[in-house]
Enzyme design. Structure first.
Site, PDB file in Angstrom:
ATOM      1  N   GLY A 141      67.447  37.011 -14.403  1.00  0.00           N
ATOM      2  CA  GLY A 141      66.728  35.995 -13.645  1.00  0.00           C
ATOM      3  C   GLY A 141      65.757  35.231 -14.513  1.00  0.00           C
ATOM      4  O   GLY A 141      66.133  34.315 -15.235  1.00  0.00           O
ATOM      5  N   GLY A 142      64.489  35.604 -14.476  1.00  0.00           N
ATOM      6  CA  GLY A 142      63.443  34.852 -15.170  1.00  0.00           C
ATOM      7  C   GLY A 142      63.713  34.597 -16.639  1.00  0.00           C
ATOM      8  O   GLY A 142      63.468  33.496 -17.149  1.00  0.00           O
ATOM      9  N   SER A 190      64.820  42.820 -13.746  1.00  0.00           N
ATOM     10  CA  SER A 190      63.791  42.619 -14.784  1.00  0.00           C
ATOM     11  C   SER A 190      64.280  43.047 -16.169  1.00  0.00           C
ATOM     12  O   SER A 190      63.588  43.750 -16.909  1.00  0.00           O
ATOM     13  CB  SER A 190      62.495  43.355 -14.423  1.00  0.00           C
ATOM     14  OG  SER A 190      61.911  42.794 -13.276  1.00  0.00           O
ATOM     15  N   ASN A 200      70.923  33.792 -13.984  1.00  0.00           N
ATOM     16  CA  ASN A 200      70.790  33.259 -12.627  1.00  0.00           C
ATOM     17  C   ASN A 200      69.531  32.398 -12.598  1.00  0.00           C
ATOM     18  O   ASN A 200      68.420  32.916 -12.598  1.00  0.00           O
ATOM     19  CB  ASN A 200      70.699  34.424 -11.629  1.00  0.00           C
ATOM     20  CG  ASN A 200      70.445  33.964 -10.207  1.00  0.00           C
ATOM     21  OD1 ASN A 200      70.597  32.797  -9.879  1.00  0.00           O
ATOM     22  ND2 ASN A 200      70.062  34.900  -9.352  1.00  0.00           N
ATOM     23  N   TRP A 201      69.726  31.085 -12.577  1.00  0.00           N
ATOM     24  CA  TRP A 201      68.575  30.182 -12.641  1.00  0.00           C
ATOM     25  C   TRP A 201      67.784  30.161 -11.334  1.00  0.00           C
ATOM     26  O   TRP A 201      66.660  29.681 -11.306  1.00  0.00           O
ATOM     27  CB  TRP A 201      69.042  28.758 -12.979  1.00  0.00           C
ATOM     28  CG  TRP A 201      69.528  28.571 -14.376  1.00  0.00           C
ATOM     29  CD1 TRP A 201      69.734  29.535 -15.331  1.00  0.00           C
ATOM     30  CD2 TRP A 201      69.882  27.327 -14.991  1.00  0.00           C
ATOM     31  NE1 TRP A 201      70.190  28.968 -16.493  1.00  0.00           N
ATOM     32  CE2 TRP A 201      70.299  27.611 -16.317  1.00  0.00           C
ATOM     33  CE3 TRP A 201      69.904  26.006 -14.565  1.00  0.00           C
ATOM     34  CZ2 TRP A 201      70.721  26.618 -17.201  1.00  0.00           C
ATOM     35  CZ3 TRP A 201      70.326  25.015 -15.433  1.00  0.00           C
ATOM     36  CH2 TRP A 201      70.723  25.314 -16.742  1.00  0.00           C
ATOM     37  N   HIS A 234      73.602  38.209  -3.409  1.00  0.00           N
ATOM     38  CA  HIS A 234      72.319  38.467  -4.070  1.00  0.00           C
ATOM     39  C   HIS A 234      71.298  38.937  -3.042  1.00  0.00           C
ATOM     40  O   HIS A 234      71.289  38.489  -1.893  1.00  0.00           O
ATOM     41  CB  HIS A 234      71.824  37.202  -4.777  1.00  0.00           C
ATOM     42  CG  HIS A 234      70.688  37.458  -5.714  1.00  0.00           C
ATOM     43  ND1 HIS A 234      69.388  37.594  -5.280  1.00  0.00           N
ATOM     44  CD2 HIS A 234      70.650  37.633  -7.063  1.00  0.00           C
ATOM     45  CE1 HIS A 234      68.603  37.831  -6.314  1.00  0.00           C
ATOM     46  NE2 HIS A 234      69.344  37.859  -7.407  1.00  0.00           N
ATOM     47  N   GLU A 270      71.510  45.527  -8.433  1.00  0.00           N
ATOM     48  CA  GLU A 270      70.123  45.055  -8.443  1.00  0.00           C
ATOM     49  C   GLU A 270      69.221  46.102  -7.795  1.00  0.00           C
ATOM     50  O   GLU A 270      69.317  46.312  -6.586  1.00  0.00           O
ATOM     51  CB  GLU A 270      69.963  43.800  -7.587  1.00  0.00           C
ATOM     52  CG  GLU A 270      70.878  42.648  -7.827  1.00  0.00           C
ATOM     53  CD  GLU A 270      70.571  41.563  -6.798  1.00  0.00           C
ATOM     54  OE1 GLU A 270      69.809  40.653  -7.162  1.00  0.00           O
ATOM     55  OE2 GLU A 270      71.041  41.642  -5.658  1.00  0.00           O
TER      56      GLU A 270
END
EC number: 5.3.1.1
Length: 251
Positions: free
Chosen positions: A234-235, A213, A9-10, A96, A167
């Protein structure tokens, strides 16, 4: 059918040129690989039409990070599920935690988004999960069950087309991670809730991703759990070495 999946997920990152470069780099990194999971990148809307033809569709699926809850019309700034599908994208992230928190997305809004995504041939990656206060009050199961209401009015046939992503909102972007045992516990609860609604066969065939994470250093341990079928990343999805490290956790 239940699959192992690593989906990136950018979020609101990367200009068009940067996104094209990132997609090309990932495509090259996987050129001589046979990942033991489905690999997906979910990008901002502006990237979809450019990135989709750039990647090897046999190895990398492309999706959006959201779509509108309306079919078409005078909704300035919105992008419909049909528009997403017209780019060649196959997936869409819905529900999300950031959209629930910042844009007030409700169970009813998400019901409409999911139905429109399915009607346009997209696979929803539907997100559920609790915030820190709810976790500390031991209300995570109650919260997740309420969020599942957005998809639990689907027919069994339609529900079998979606992917779920848990999440732990308290772990997103914080560096905190649910322990493998915590992840397994809530994923098992989610699968049992699906089984109660749709039966064991559909529950056993539903992919449930972990989205909090996840990184190369913890992916293998998280994915070893019987009810964790991959990650919504994510990151780490913004750096090919990190993203590939997570993909390799399935090898």
């Amino acid at each position: 059918m239940r699959k192992n999946i690593v989906a990136g997920n950018w979020k609101m990152n990367k200009t068009l040129q940067e996104g094209i470069a990132l997609a090309k780099e990932l495509n090259e990194a996987l050129a001589n690989e046979k990942p033991n999971c489905d690999v997906i990148i979910c990008t901002p809307f502006i990237h979809l039409a450019s990135v989709t033809p750039l990647v090897d569709a046999a190895k990398i699926g492309v999706g959006a990070e959201n779509c509108a809850d309306k079919e078409s019309g005078a909704y300035t700034g919105e992008v419909s599920a049909a528009m997403v599908a017209s780019t060649g994208a196959k997936y869409v992230i819905l529900g999300h935690s950031e959209r629930r928190a910042y844009y007030g997305e409700t169970v009813e809004i998400l019901k409409d988004k999911v139905k429109l995504a399915l009607a346009n041939g997209l696979t929803p990656i539907f997100c559920i999960g609790e915030v820190l206060e709810e976790r500390e009050a031991n209300k995570q199961n109650e919260v997740v069950a309420a969020q599942l209401a957005s998809v639990f009015d689907l027919s069994a046939e339609d529900f079998s087309k979606i992917v779920l992503a848990y999440e732990p909102v308290w772990a997103i972007g914080t560096g905190k991670t649910a322990s493998p045992a915590q992840a397994q516990e809530i994923h098992a609860f989610i699968r049992s809730a699906v089984a109660e609604k749709y039966g064991k066969e559909i529950a056993d065939n539903t992919s449930i991703l972990y989205g909090g994470s996840c990184k190369p250093s913890n992916a293998k341990e998280l994915f070893a759990n019987p009810d964790v079928d991959g990650g919504l990343i994510g990151g780490a999805a913004l750096k090919v070495a990190d993203f590939k490290g997570i993909i390799d956790a399935f090898n």
